[in-house]
Design a protein around this motif. Structure first.
Motif, PDB file in Angstrom:
ATOM      1  N   GLU A  79       0.815  -1.212   0.000  1.00 36.57           N
ATOM      2  CA  GLU A  79       0.000   0.000   0.000  1.00 36.57           C
ATOM      3  C   GLU A  79       0.850   1.264   0.000  1.00 36.57           C
ATOM      4  OE1 GLU A  79      -3.087   0.175  -0.443  1.00 36.57           O
ATOM      5  OE2 GLU A  79      -3.732  -1.903  -0.176  1.00 36.57           O
ATOM      6  N   GLY A  80       2.075   1.184   0.518  1.00 33.35           N
ATOM      7  CA  GLY A  80       2.930   2.360   0.564  1.00 33.35           C
ATOM      8  C   GLY A  80       3.842   2.495  -0.631  1.00 33.35           C
ATOM      9  N   ARG A  81       3.460   1.872  -1.762  1.00 37.67           N
ATOM     10  CA  ARG A  81       4.364   1.830  -2.911  1.00 37.67           C
ATOM     11  C   ARG A  81       4.601   3.212  -3.529  1.00 37.67           C
ATOM     12  NH1 ARG A  81      -0.603   0.177  -4.170  1.00 37.67           N
ATOM     13  NH2 ARG A  81      -1.569   0.548  -6.204  1.00 37.67           N
ATOM     14  N   PHE A  82       3.616   4.093  -3.447  1.00 33.66           N
ATOM     15  CA  PHE A  82       3.794   5.419  -4.038  1.00 33.66           C
ATOM     16  C   PHE A  82       4.837   6.223  -3.265  1.00 33.66           C
ATOM     17  CE2 PHE A  82      -0.697   4.259  -4.920  1.00 33.66           C
ATOM     18  CZ  PHE A  82      -0.598   4.144  -6.295  1.00 33.66           C
ATOM     19  N   GLU A  83       4.723   6.206  -1.932  1.00 33.32           N
ATOM     20  CA  GLU A  83       5.704   6.923  -1.110  1.00 33.32           C
ATOM     21  C   GLU A  83       7.082   6.289  -1.236  1.00 33.32           C
ATOM     22  OE1 GLU A  83       2.825   5.749  -0.089  1.00 33.32           O
ATOM     23  OE2 GLU A  83       1.627   7.552   0.358  1.00 33.32           O
ATOM     24  N   ALA A  84       7.124   4.939  -1.276  1.00 29.83           N
ATOM     25  CA  ALA A  84       8.409   4.252  -1.403  1.00 29.83           C
ATOM     26  C   ALA A  84       9.064   4.588  -2.735  1.00 29.83           C
ATOM     27  CB  ALA A  84       8.215   2.739  -1.274  1.00 29.83           C
ATOM     28  N   ALA A  85       8.265   4.643  -3.801  1.00 30.99           N
ATOM     29  CA  ALA A  85       8.816   4.971  -5.121  1.00 30.99           C
ATOM     30  C   ALA A  85       9.386   6.377  -5.134  1.00 30.99           C
ATOM     31  CB  ALA A  85       7.740   4.819  -6.192  1.00 30.99           C
ATOM     32  N   GLN A  86       8.702   7.298  -4.496  1.00 28.03           N
ATOM     33  CA  GLN A  86       9.194   8.670  -4.443  1.00 28.03           C
ATOM     34  C   GLN A  86      10.531   8.731  -3.706  1.00 28.03           C
ATOM     35  OE1 GLN A  86       6.506  11.465  -2.603  1.00 28.03           O
ATOM     36  NE2 GLN A  86       7.491  13.209  -3.563  1.00 28.03           N
ATOM     37  N   THR A  87      10.641   7.960  -2.621  1.00 29.26           N
ATOM     38  CA  THR A  87      11.897   7.918  -1.864  1.00 29.26           C
ATOM     39  C   THR A  87      13.013   7.310  -2.702  1.00 29.26           C
ATOM     40  OG1 THR A  87      10.719   7.726   0.249  1.00 29.26           O
ATOM     41  CG2 THR A  87      13.017   7.008   0.194  1.00 29.26           C
ATOM     42  N   HIS A  88      12.723   6.192  -3.369  1.00 24.68           N
ATOM     43  CA  HIS A  88      13.738   5.539  -4.211  1.00 24.68           C
ATOM     44  C   HIS A  88      14.185   6.468  -5.334  1.00 24.68           C
ATOM     45  CE1 HIS A  88      13.296   1.911  -2.027  1.00 24.68           C
ATOM     46  NE2 HIS A  88      12.140   1.533  -2.556  1.00 24.68           N
ATOM     47  N   ALA A  89      13.228   7.152  -5.959  1.00 26.26           N
ATOM     48  CA  ALA A  89      13.569   8.053  -7.065  1.00 26.26           C
ATOM     49  C   ALA A  89      14.464   9.190  -6.577  1.00 26.26           C
ATOM     50  CB  ALA A  89      12.295   8.602  -7.697  1.00 26.26           C
ATOM     51  N   SER A  90      14.133   9.743  -5.430  1.00 32.60           N
ATOM     52  CA  SER A  90      14.947  10.835  -4.880  1.00 32.60           C
ATOM     53  C   SER A  90      16.354  10.356  -4.564  1.00 32.60           C
ATOM     54  CB  SER A  90      14.279  11.400  -3.621  1.00 32.60           C
ATOM     55  OG  SER A  90      13.019  11.968  -3.918  1.00 32.60           O
ATOM     56  N   GLU A  91      16.464   9.124  -4.030  1.00 30.11           N
ATOM     57  CA  GLU A  91      17.783   8.586  -3.714  1.00 30.11           C
ATOM     58  C   GLU A  91      18.603   8.338  -4.970  1.00 30.11           C
ATOM     59  OE1 GLU A  91      16.829   5.142  -1.445  1.00 30.11           O
ATOM     60  OE2 GLU A  91      16.563   6.254   0.446  1.00 30.11           O
ATOM     61  N   MET A  92      17.956   7.819  -6.015  1.00 33.35           N
ATOM     62  CA  MET A  92      18.664   7.584  -7.273  1.00 33.35           C
ATOM     63  C   MET A  92      19.210   8.887  -7.851  1.00 33.35           C
ATOM     64  SD  MET A  92      16.292   4.837  -9.306  1.00 33.35           S
ATOM     65  CE  MET A  92      16.092   3.134  -8.752  1.00 33.35           C
ATOM     66  N   LEU A  93      18.344   9.890  -7.914  1.00 34.32           N
ATOM     67  CA  LEU A  93      18.762  11.164  -8.495  1.00 34.32           C
ATOM     68  C   LEU A  93      19.788  11.864  -7.607  1.00 34.32           C
ATOM     69  CD1 LEU A  93      15.326  12.486  -9.800  1.00 34.32           C
ATOM     70  CD2 LEU A  93      17.207  11.527 -11.149  1.00 34.32           C
ATOM     71  N   GLY A  94      19.623  11.727  -6.297  1.00 34.40           N
ATOM     72  CA  GLY A  94      20.550  12.370  -5.387  1.00 34.40           C
ATOM     73  C   GLY A  94      21.927  11.753  -5.388  1.00 34.40           C
ATOM     74  N   SER A  95      22.025  10.478  -5.836  1.00 36.43           N
ATOM     75  CA  SER A  95      23.317   9.801  -5.845  1.00 36.43           C
ATOM     76  C   SER A  95      24.147  10.109  -7.088  1.00 36.43           C
ATOM     77  CB  SER A  95      23.108   8.281  -5.757  1.00 36.43           C
ATOM     78  OG  SER A  95      22.533   7.785  -6.960  1.00 36.43           O
ATOM     79  N   LEU A  96      23.535  10.803  -8.070  1.00 39.81           N
ATOM     80  CA  LEU A  96      24.221  11.050  -9.327  1.00 39.81           C
ATOM     81  C   LEU A  96      25.179  12.239  -9.229  1.00 39.81           C
ATOM     82  CD1 LEU A  96      21.377  10.666 -11.976  1.00 39.81           C
ATOM     83  CD2 LEU A  96      23.183   9.033 -11.455  1.00 39.81           C
ATOM     84  N   GLU A  97      26.347  12.078  -9.786  1.00 41.35           N
ATOM     85  CA  GLU A  97      27.256  13.201  -9.989  1.00 41.35           C
ATOM     86  C   GLU A  97      27.200  13.554 -11.471  1.00 41.35           C
ATOM     87  OE1 GLU A  97      31.968  14.482  -9.555  1.00 41.35           O
ATOM     88  OE2 GLU A  97      31.199  12.692  -8.564  1.00 41.35           O
ATOM     89  N   LEU A  98      26.705  14.740 -11.761  1.00 49.10           N
ATOM     90  CA  LEU A  98      26.496  15.149 -13.142  1.00 49.10           C
ATOM     91  C   LEU A  98      27.779  15.749 -13.714  1.00 49.10           C
ATOM     92  CD1 LEU A  98      23.979  15.091 -14.989  1.00 49.10           C
ATOM     93  CD2 LEU A  98      23.665  17.503 -14.468  1.00 49.10           C
ATOM     94  N   VAL A  99      28.227  15.174 -14.825  1.00 48.42           N
ATOM     95  CA  VAL A  99      29.419  15.664 -15.520  1.00 48.42           C
ATOM     96  C   VAL A  99      29.017  15.946 -16.959  1.00 48.42           C
ATOM     97  CG1 VAL A  99      31.765  15.151 -16.264  1.00 48.42           C
ATOM     98  CG2 VAL A  99      30.964  14.339 -14.042  1.00 48.42           C
ATOM     99  N   ALA A 100      29.078  17.211 -17.373  1.00 51.13           N
ATOM    100  CA  ALA A 100      28.583  17.605 -18.691  1.00 51.13           C
ATOM    101  C   ALA A 100      29.718  18.047 -19.595  1.00 51.13           C
ATOM    102  CB  ALA A 100      27.552  18.712 -18.557  1.00 51.13           C
ATOM    103  N   HIS A 101      29.647  17.626 -20.850  1.00 43.64           N
ATOM    104  CA  HIS A 101      30.540  18.146 -21.879  1.00 43.64           C
ATOM    105  C   HIS A 101      30.306  19.660 -21.985  1.00 43.64           C
ATOM    106  CE1 HIS A 101      32.019  18.975 -25.947  1.00 43.64           C
ATOM    107  NE2 HIS A 101      32.712  17.843 -25.869  1.00 43.64           N
ATOM    108  N   PRO A 102      31.343  20.441 -22.206  1.00 43.93           N
ATOM    109  CA  PRO A 102      31.155  21.902 -22.252  1.00 43.93           C
ATOM    110  C   PRO A 102      30.182  22.367 -23.322  1.00 43.93           C
ATOM    111  CG  PRO A 102      33.375  21.259 -22.977  1.00 43.93           C
ATOM    112  CD  PRO A 102      32.764  20.066 -22.339  1.00 43.93           C
ATOM    113  N   ASP A 103      29.967  21.570 -24.365  1.00 43.29           N
ATOM    114  CA  ASP A 103      29.041  21.962 -25.430  1.00 43.29           C
ATOM    115  C   ASP A 103      27.639  21.392 -25.233  1.00 43.29           C
ATOM    116  OD1 ASP A 103      31.073  23.361 -26.697  1.00 43.29           O
ATOM    117  OD2 ASP A 103      31.691  21.625 -27.901  1.00 43.29           O
TER     118      ASP A 103
END
Length: 219
Positions: free
Chosen positions: A59-83
Protein backbone atom coordinates in the motif's frame (compact mmCIF):
# COMPACT_ATOMS: atom_id res chain seq x y z
CA UNK A 1 35.96 9.49 -23.66
CA UNK A 2 33.72 7.69 -21.17
CA UNK A 3 35.39 7.55 -17.77
CA UNK A 4 34.65 8.10 -14.09
CA UNK A 5 35.62 11.10 -12.02
CA UNK A 6 37.92 9.83 -9.28
CA UNK A 7 35.38 10.02 -6.45
CA UNK A 8 32.09 9.10 -8.12
CA UNK A 9 30.24 5.84 -7.51
CA UNK A 10 27.57 6.63 -10.13
CA UNK A 11 28.14 9.36 -12.66
CA UNK A 12 25.78 10.86 -15.22
CA UNK A 13 27.71 12.02 -18.29
CA UNK A 14 25.92 14.50 -20.56
CA UNK A 15 26.97 14.69 -24.21
CA UNK A 16 25.87 17.00 -27.05
CA UNK A 17 24.34 14.94 -29.87
CA UNK A 18 22.46 15.59 -33.12
CA UNK A 19 18.79 16.50 -32.96
CA UNK A 20 16.64 13.70 -34.40
CA UNK A 21 13.42 11.81 -33.86
CA UNK A 22 14.06 10.24 -30.47
CA UNK A 23 12.12 7.11 -31.31
CA UNK A 24 14.93 6.18 -33.69
CA UNK A 25 16.91 5.19 -30.59
CA UNK A 26 14.65 2.18 -30.29
CA UNK A 27 16.55 0.74 -33.27
CA UNK A 28 19.94 1.32 -31.63
CA UNK A 29 19.82 -1.35 -28.93
CA UNK A 30 17.87 -4.58 -28.85
CA UNK A 31 16.67 -6.66 -25.90
CA UNK A 32 16.89 -3.77 -23.44
CA UNK A 33 14.15 -1.97 -21.53
CA UNK A 34 12.95 1.16 -23.30
CA UNK A 35 11.03 4.18 -22.05
CA UNK A 36 9.54 7.20 -23.78
CA UNK A 37 7.94 10.41 -22.52
CA UNK A 38 6.47 13.27 -24.54
CA UNK A 39 5.16 15.80 -21.98
CA UNK A 40 2.98 18.83 -22.61
CA UNK A 41 5.95 21.02 -21.71
CA UNK A 42 9.66 20.33 -21.59
CA UNK A 43 11.80 18.08 -23.77
CA UNK A 44 10.81 14.74 -25.24
CA UNK A 45 12.68 11.88 -23.59
CA UNK A 46 13.58 8.41 -24.87
CA UNK A 47 15.57 6.08 -22.62
CA UNK A 48 17.26 2.71 -23.10
CA UNK A 49 18.69 0.15 -20.70
CA UNK A 50 18.70 0.11 -16.91
CA UNK A 51 21.33 1.57 -14.60
CA UNK A 52 19.30 0.97 -11.42
CA UNK A 53 15.97 -0.70 -10.71
CA UNK A 54 14.03 -0.83 -7.42
CA UNK A 55 10.65 -2.42 -6.77
CA UNK A 56 8.01 -0.66 -4.68
CA UNK A 57 5.32 -2.91 -3.24
CA UNK A 58 2.34 -2.81 -0.92
CA UNK A 59 0.00 0.00 0.00
CA UNK A 60 2.93 2.36 0.56
CA UNK A 61 4.36 1.83 -2.91
CA UNK A 62 3.79 5.42 -4.04
CA UNK A 63 5.70 6.92 -1.11
CA UNK A 64 8.41 4.25 -1.40
CA UNK A 65 8.82 4.97 -5.12
CA UNK A 66 9.19 8.67 -4.44
CA UNK A 67 11.90 7.92 -1.86
CA UNK A 68 13.74 5.54 -4.21
CA UNK A 69 13.57 8.05 -7.06
CA UNK A 70 14.95 10.83 -4.88
CA UNK A 71 17.78 8.59 -3.71
CA UNK A 72 18.66 7.58 -7.27
CA UNK A 73 18.76 11.16 -8.49
CA UNK A 74 20.55 12.37 -5.39
CA UNK A 75 23.32 9.80 -5.84
CA UNK A 76 24.22 11.05 -9.33
CA UNK A 77 27.26 13.20 -9.99
CA UNK A 78 26.50 15.15 -13.14
CA UNK A 79 29.42 15.66 -15.52
CA UNK A 80 28.58 17.61 -18.69
CA UNK A 81 30.54 18.15 -21.88
CA UNK A 82 31.16 21.90 -22.25
CA UNK A 83 29.04 21.96 -25.43
CA UNK A 84 26.13 20.00 -23.95
CA UNK A 85 22.87 21.85 -23.21
CA UNK A 86 21.63 21.76 -19.59
CA UNK A 87 19.33 18.85 -18.72
CA UNK A 88 17.68 17.35 -15.65
CA UNK A 89 18.15 13.55 -15.25
CA UNK A 90 14.98 11.45 -15.24
CA UNK A 91 13.77 8.33 -13.51
CA UNK A 92 10.73 6.38 -14.70
CA UNK A 93 8.09 5.04 -12.31
CA UNK A 94 5.12 2.78 -12.94
CA UNK A 95 2.49 1.26 -10.70
CA UNK A 96 -0.12 -1.46 -10.68
CA UNK A 97 -3.58 -0.17 -9.85
CA UNK A 98 -4.27 -2.94 -7.31
CA UNK A 99 -1.73 -4.31 -4.82
CA UNK A 100 -0.65 -7.91 -5.40
CA UNK A 101 -2.78 -8.22 -8.53
CA UNK A 102 -2.61 -11.28 -10.72
CA UNK A 103 -0.97 -9.84 -13.82
CA UNK A 104 -0.83 -11.24 -17.34
CA UNK A 105 2.57 -12.70 -18.14
CA UNK A 106 3.87 -9.62 -19.96
CA UNK A 107 3.16 -7.41 -16.90
CA UNK A 108 4.49 -9.69 -14.14
CA UNK A 109 7.99 -8.23 -14.16
CA UNK A 110 6.63 -4.85 -13.05
CA UNK A 111 4.94 -6.00 -9.83
CA UNK A 112 3.12 -3.45 -7.66
CA UNK A 113 5.49 -0.67 -8.60
CA UNK A 114 8.83 -0.13 -10.26
CA UNK A 115 11.38 2.71 -10.26
CA UNK A 116 14.00 2.71 -13.02
CA UNK A 117 17.04 4.89 -13.63
CA UNK A 118 17.87 4.41 -17.33
CA UNK A 119 21.40 3.83 -18.58
CA UNK A 120 20.88 6.03 -21.65
CA UNK A 121 18.50 8.99 -21.90
CA UNK A 122 18.04 11.09 -25.04
CA UNK A 123 16.58 14.58 -24.62
CA UNK A 124 15.24 16.37 -27.71
CA UNK A 125 13.52 19.72 -28.06
CA UNK A 126 15.80 21.47 -25.56
CA UNK A 127 16.35 25.22 -25.60
CA UNK A 128 17.60 26.40 -28.96
CA UNK A 129 16.33 23.25 -30.70
CA UNK A 130 19.18 21.18 -29.27
CA UNK A 131 19.53 17.61 -28.02
CA UNK A 132 21.57 15.82 -25.38
CA UNK A 133 22.42 12.24 -24.44
CA UNK A 134 22.88 11.23 -20.82
CA UNK A 135 24.79 8.06 -19.87
CA UNK A 136 24.80 6.70 -16.31
CA UNK A 137 28.04 4.96 -15.38
CA UNK A 138 28.31 2.89 -12.21
CA UNK A 139 31.78 2.25 -10.76
CA UNK A 140 30.49 -0.79 -8.88
CA UNK A 141 29.89 -2.51 -12.23
CA UNK A 142 33.06 -1.27 -13.87
CA UNK A 143 35.34 -3.66 -15.67
CA UNK A 144 36.83 -3.74 -19.14
CA UNK A 145 34.00 -5.71 -20.65
CA UNK A 146 31.39 -3.40 -19.19
CA UNK A 147 33.03 -0.24 -20.51
CA UNK A 148 33.51 -1.88 -23.89
CA UNK A 149 29.76 -2.58 -23.94
CA UNK A 150 28.96 1.04 -23.04
CA UNK A 151 31.23 2.34 -25.81
CA UNK A 152 29.64 -0.04 -28.32
CA UNK A 153 26.15 1.11 -27.27
CA UNK A 154 27.20 4.75 -27.61
CA UNK A 155 28.50 4.09 -31.12
CA UNK A 156 25.22 2.43 -32.07
CA UNK A 157 23.13 5.28 -30.62
CA UNK A 158 25.15 7.95 -32.43
CA UNK A 159 24.83 5.87 -35.59
CA UNK A 160 21.03 5.86 -35.59
CA UNK A 161 20.90 9.57 -34.72
CA UNK A 162 23.08 10.54 -37.67
CA UNK A 163 21.92 8.15 -40.37
CA UNK A 164 19.27 9.31 -42.89
CA UNK A 165 15.69 8.59 -41.80
CA UNK A 166 14.28 5.32 -43.07
CA UNK A 167 11.28 5.43 -45.41
CA UNK A 168 7.95 5.60 -43.59
CA UNK A 169 6.49 2.09 -43.72
CA UNK A 170 2.94 1.53 -42.58
CA UNK A 171 2.22 -1.86 -41.01
CA UNK A 172 -1.43 -2.84 -41.02
CA UNK A 173 -3.23 -4.79 -38.31
CA UNK A 174 -4.49 -8.20 -39.30
CA UNK A 175 -6.51 -8.79 -36.13
CA UNK A 176 -7.24 -7.00 -32.86
CA UNK A 177 -8.54 -8.47 -29.61
CA UNK A 178 -9.53 -6.33 -26.64
CA UNK A 179 -11.00 -6.86 -23.20
CA UNK A 180 -14.72 -6.55 -22.64
CA UNK A 181 -15.77 -2.90 -22.27
CA UNK A 182 -17.44 -3.76 -18.94
CA UNK A 183 -14.09 -4.73 -17.38
CA UNK A 184 -12.49 -1.45 -18.42
CA UNK A 185 -15.50 0.55 -17.22
CA UNK A 186 -15.25 -1.13 -13.81
CA UNK A 187 -11.57 -0.17 -13.53
CA UNK A 188 -12.37 3.43 -14.46
CA UNK A 189 -15.12 3.54 -11.80
CA UNK A 190 -12.73 2.16 -9.17
CA UNK A 191 -10.05 4.67 -10.15
CA UNK A 192 -12.48 7.58 -9.88
CA UNK A 193 -13.49 6.35 -6.41
CA UNK A 194 -9.83 6.35 -5.32
CA UNK A 195 -9.38 9.93 -6.56
CA UNK A 196 -12.65 11.11 -4.96
CA UNK A 197 -11.58 9.60 -1.62
CA UNK A 198 -8.34 11.58 -1.71
CA UNK A 199 -6.11 8.49 -1.69
CA UNK A 200 -4.78 9.37 -5.15
CA UNK A 201 -4.49 12.50 -7.27
CA UNK A 202 -4.09 10.83 -10.64
CA UNK A 203 -4.52 7.26 -11.89
CA UNK A 204 -3.76 5.95 -15.36
CA UNK A 205 -6.12 3.12 -16.32
CA UNK A 206 -5.01 0.84 -19.14
CA UNK A 207 -6.99 -1.54 -21.27
CA UNK A 208 -5.44 -4.80 -22.43
CA UNK A 209 -5.37 -5.39 -26.17
CA UNK A 210 -3.58 -7.81 -28.47
CA UNK A 211 -2.83 -6.73 -32.02
CA UNK A 212 -1.42 -9.03 -34.69
CA UNK A 213 0.33 -7.13 -37.46
CA UNK A 214 0.29 -8.02 -41.12
CA UNK A 215 4.08 -8.34 -41.06
CA UNK A 216 6.90 -8.39 -38.54
CA UNK A 217 7.85 -5.01 -37.10
CA UNK A 218 11.49 -6.06 -37.51
CA UNK A 219 11.07 -6.59 -41.25
Amino acid sequence: TLAYPSSAARTAVVLPVPLADGTRLLDALTRVDAFALSPHSGPDVVALGVAARVAASGEGRFEAAQTHASEMLGSLELVAHPDAPPIVPRVFCGFSFAVASVHPEHWRGFGDGLVVLPRWTYFSGLAGGRAALLCVLDRRLDHRGRMALVRAELESIIGVLTEPPAPDVRVGVASLRTEAPELHAARVTAALAEITSGRARKIVVSRHAEAIAEQSFEA
